[in-house]
Design a protein around this motif. Structure first.
Motif, PDB file in Angstrom:
ATOM      1  N   PRO A  50       0.830  -1.206   0.000  1.00 32.09           N
ATOM      2  CA  PRO A  50       0.000   0.000   0.000  1.00 32.09           C
ATOM      3  C   PRO A  50       0.866   1.260   0.000  1.00 32.09           C
ATOM      4  N   GLY A  51       0.337   2.313  -0.568  1.00 30.21           N
ATOM      5  CA  GLY A  51       1.037   3.587  -0.608  1.00 30.21           C
ATOM      6  C   GLY A  51       0.204   4.599  -1.366  1.00 30.21           C
ATOM      7  N   HIS A  52       0.787   5.739  -1.597  1.00 33.61           N
ATOM      8  CA  HIS A  52       0.151   6.795  -2.386  1.00 33.61           C
ATOM      9  C   HIS A  52       1.195   7.269  -3.372  1.00 33.61           C
ATOM     10  N   ARG A  53       1.109   6.768  -4.590  1.00 31.97           N
ATOM     11  CA  ARG A  53       2.145   6.964  -5.593  1.00 31.97           C
ATOM     12  C   ARG A  53       1.881   8.207  -6.444  1.00 31.97           C
ATOM     13  N   GLY A  54       1.832   9.321  -5.766  1.00 30.36           N
ATOM     14  CA  GLY A  54       1.605  10.620  -6.384  1.00 30.36           C
ATOM     15  C   GLY A  54       1.289  11.603  -5.280  1.00 30.36           C
ATOM     16  N   ILE A  55       0.859  12.780  -5.674  1.00 27.68           N
ATOM     17  CA  ILE A  55       0.415  13.778  -4.704  1.00 27.68           C
ATOM     18  C   ILE A  55      -0.984  14.223  -5.082  1.00 27.68           C
ATOM     19  N   ASP A  56      -1.756  14.631  -4.100  1.00 25.86           N
ATOM     20  CA  ASP A  56      -3.060  15.220  -4.355  1.00 25.86           C
ATOM     21  C   ASP A  56      -2.930  16.714  -4.137  1.00 25.86           C
ATOM     22  N   ILE A  57      -3.348  17.465  -5.153  1.00 24.61           N
ATOM     23  CA  ILE A  57      -3.260  18.918  -5.138  1.00 24.61           C
ATOM     24  C   ILE A  57      -4.673  19.478  -5.011  1.00 24.61           C
ATOM     25  N   GLY A  58      -4.882  20.372  -4.062  1.00 22.67           N
ATOM     26  CA  GLY A  58      -6.191  20.980  -3.863  1.00 22.67           C
ATOM     27  C   GLY A  58      -6.630  21.771  -5.085  1.00 22.67           C
ATOM     28  N   THR A  59      -7.845  21.534  -5.534  1.00 21.39           N
ATOM     29  CA  THR A  59      -8.420  22.227  -6.688  1.00 21.39           C
ATOM     30  C   THR A  59      -9.903  22.462  -6.430  1.00 21.39           C
ATOM     31  N   VAL A  60     -10.527  23.091  -7.391  1.00 19.40           N
ATOM     32  CA  VAL A  60     -11.980  23.254  -7.419  1.00 19.40           C
ATOM     33  C   VAL A  60     -12.466  22.555  -8.674  1.00 19.40           C
ATOM     34  N   ASP A  61     -13.579  21.857  -8.581  1.00 23.23           N
ATOM     35  CA  ASP A  61     -14.138  21.172  -9.743  1.00 23.23           C
ATOM     36  C   ASP A  61     -14.216  22.149 -10.917  1.00 23.23           C
ATOM     37  N   GLY A  62     -13.656  21.765 -12.052  1.00 21.69           N
ATOM     38  CA  GLY A  62     -13.657  22.620 -13.233  1.00 21.69           C
ATOM     39  C   GLY A  62     -12.368  23.397 -13.444  1.00 21.69           C
ATOM     40  N   ASP A  63     -11.440  23.373 -12.455  1.00 20.63           N
ATOM     41  CA  ASP A  63     -10.168  24.084 -12.614  1.00 20.63           C
ATOM     42  C   ASP A  63      -9.403  23.558 -13.830  1.00 20.63           C
ATOM     43  N   PRO A  64      -8.706  24.454 -14.556  1.00 19.18           N
ATOM     44  CA  PRO A  64      -7.889  24.015 -15.690  1.00 19.18           C
ATOM     45  C   PRO A  64      -6.649  23.273 -15.208  1.00 19.18           C
ATOM     46  N   ILE A  65      -6.230  22.302 -16.008  1.00 16.31           N
ATOM     47  CA  ILE A  65      -5.012  21.534 -15.719  1.00 16.31           C
ATOM     48  C   ILE A  65      -4.110  21.622 -16.943  1.00 16.31           C
ATOM     49  N   TYR A  66      -2.815  21.821 -16.687  1.00 17.31           N
ATOM     50  CA  TYR A  66      -1.841  22.055 -17.745  1.00 17.31           C
ATOM     51  C   TYR A  66      -0.784  20.956 -17.756  1.00 17.31           C
ATOM     52  N   ALA A  67      -0.224  20.708 -18.944  1.00 16.57           N
ATOM     53  CA  ALA A  67       0.846  19.717 -19.073  1.00 16.57           C
ATOM     54  C   ALA A  67       2.057  20.187 -18.278  1.00 16.57           C
ATOM     55  N   SER A  68       2.537  19.334 -17.420  1.00 11.47           N
ATOM     56  CA  SER A  68       3.682  19.664 -16.585  1.00 11.47           C
ATOM     57  C   SER A  68       4.982  19.670 -17.390  1.00 11.47           C
ATOM     58  N   SER A  69       4.997  18.914 -18.486  1.00 11.11           N
ATOM     59  CA  SER A  69       6.147  18.889 -19.388  1.00 11.11           C
ATOM     60  C   SER A  69       5.643  18.618 -20.802  1.00 11.11           C
ATOM     61  N   SER A  70       6.483  18.871 -21.768  1.00 14.09           N
ATOM     62  CA  SER A  70       6.140  18.548 -23.149  1.00 14.09           C
ATOM     63  C   SER A  70       6.244  17.046 -23.337  1.00 14.09           C
ATOM     64  N   GLY A  71       5.390  16.494 -24.184  1.00 18.09           N
ATOM     65  CA  GLY A  71       5.450  15.063 -24.428  1.00 18.09           C
ATOM     66  C   GLY A  71       4.302  14.577 -25.280  1.00 18.09           C
ATOM     67  N   THR A  72       4.124  13.270 -25.255  1.00 17.97           N
ATOM     68  CA  THR A  72       3.099  12.603 -26.045  1.00 17.97           C
ATOM     69  C   THR A  72       2.090  11.951 -25.120  1.00 17.97           C
ATOM     70  N   VAL A  73       0.823  12.103 -25.429  1.00  8.24           N
ATOM     71  CA  VAL A  73      -0.237  11.473 -24.641  1.00  8.24           C
ATOM     72  C   VAL A  73      -0.158   9.969 -24.879  1.00  8.24           C
ATOM     73  N   VAL A  74       0.031   9.207 -23.798  1.00  6.64           N
ATOM     74  CA  VAL A  74       0.112   7.747 -23.902  1.00  6.64           C
ATOM     75  C   VAL A  74      -1.147   7.081 -23.343  1.00  6.64           C
ATOM     76  N   TYR A  75      -1.982   7.852 -22.635  1.00  5.95           N
ATOM     77  CA  TYR A  75      -3.277   7.340 -22.166  1.00  5.95           C
ATOM     78  C   TYR A  75      -4.209   8.523 -21.956  1.00  5.95           C
ATOM     79  N   ALA A  76      -5.427   8.359 -22.432  1.00  9.49           N
ATOM     80  CA  ALA A  76      -6.487   9.348 -22.190  1.00  9.49           C
ATOM     81  C   ALA A  76      -7.791   8.566 -22.182  1.00  9.49           C
ATOM     82  N   GLY A  77      -8.338   8.390 -21.006  1.00  6.15           N
ATOM     83  CA  GLY A  77      -9.561   7.611 -20.902  1.00  6.15           C
ATOM     84  C   GLY A  77      -9.972   7.438 -19.462  1.00  6.15           C
ATOM     85  N   VAL A  78     -10.880   6.506 -19.256  1.00  6.23           N
ATOM     86  CA  VAL A  78     -11.406   6.250 -17.912  1.00  6.23           C
ATOM     87  C   VAL A  78     -10.711   5.027 -17.336  1.00  6.23           C
TER      88      VAL A  78
END
Length: 157
Positions: A50-78
């Motif tokens: 068990p663990g938490h392999r990332g961080i949770d950042i406080g946001t508001v529903d609908g807030d914009p999210i930006y690419a942290s680095s340039s790259g290629t989308v390798v997954y986009a889905g549910v």
């Protein structure tokens, strides 16, 4: 967040070679401002613990999210009832953002700071947040704070 409060690289870069730590590039905040971390990275002793392999950042529903680095989308889905976007950069570091409603598709190329979607839904105890994760190939998970705030080594005379 105080940089002095950041965990050490040895504890945070699970299984990453020491030489590779200095080669980590600077990444931009996925929220476009200094993130408010409401849940920190915690790597279990092994990948299957068990663990938490990332961080949770406080946001508001609908807030914009930006690419942290340039790259290629390798997954986009549910995945597990959450909208997920994963972007891999030229160094092989994959950053993951969830839950993010996006119009991106696998194979799309994004630039650092480009809008990739909006936070959707509330999955944190405190309400809405962005789970931001990072992984480098077979080296394993990386504490994303080390990407946002790379440690600098200074020699004292």
């Amino acid at each position: 967040m105080s940089l002095g409060a950041l965990p050490t690289a040895a504890a945070s870069l699970a299984a990453a070679p020491i030489a590779a730590q200095s080669s980590l590039p600077h990444y931009a905040s996925p929220t476009g401002n200094d993130p408010i971390v409401i849940r920190r990275f915690h790597m279990g002793e092994n990948n299957w613990n068990p663990g938490h392999r990332g961080i949770d950042i406080g946001t508001v529903d609908g807030d914009p999210i930006y690419a942290s680095s340039s790259g290629t989308v390798v997954y986009a889905g549910v995945l597990n009832d959450r909208s997920v976007v994963s972007i891999e950069d030229a160094r092989g570091i994959r950053t993951t953002y969830e839950p993010v409603d996006t119009e991106l598709s696998v194979g799309d190329v994004v630039s650092q700071g480009e809008l990739i979607g909006h936070v959707t839904g509330a999955h944190c105890i405190v309400g809405s947040c962005l789970h931001f994760g990072a992984k480098r190939g077979s080296d394993g998970y990386i504490n994303p704070l080390l990407l946002l705030y790379p440690e600098r080594i200074a020699l004292l005379a």
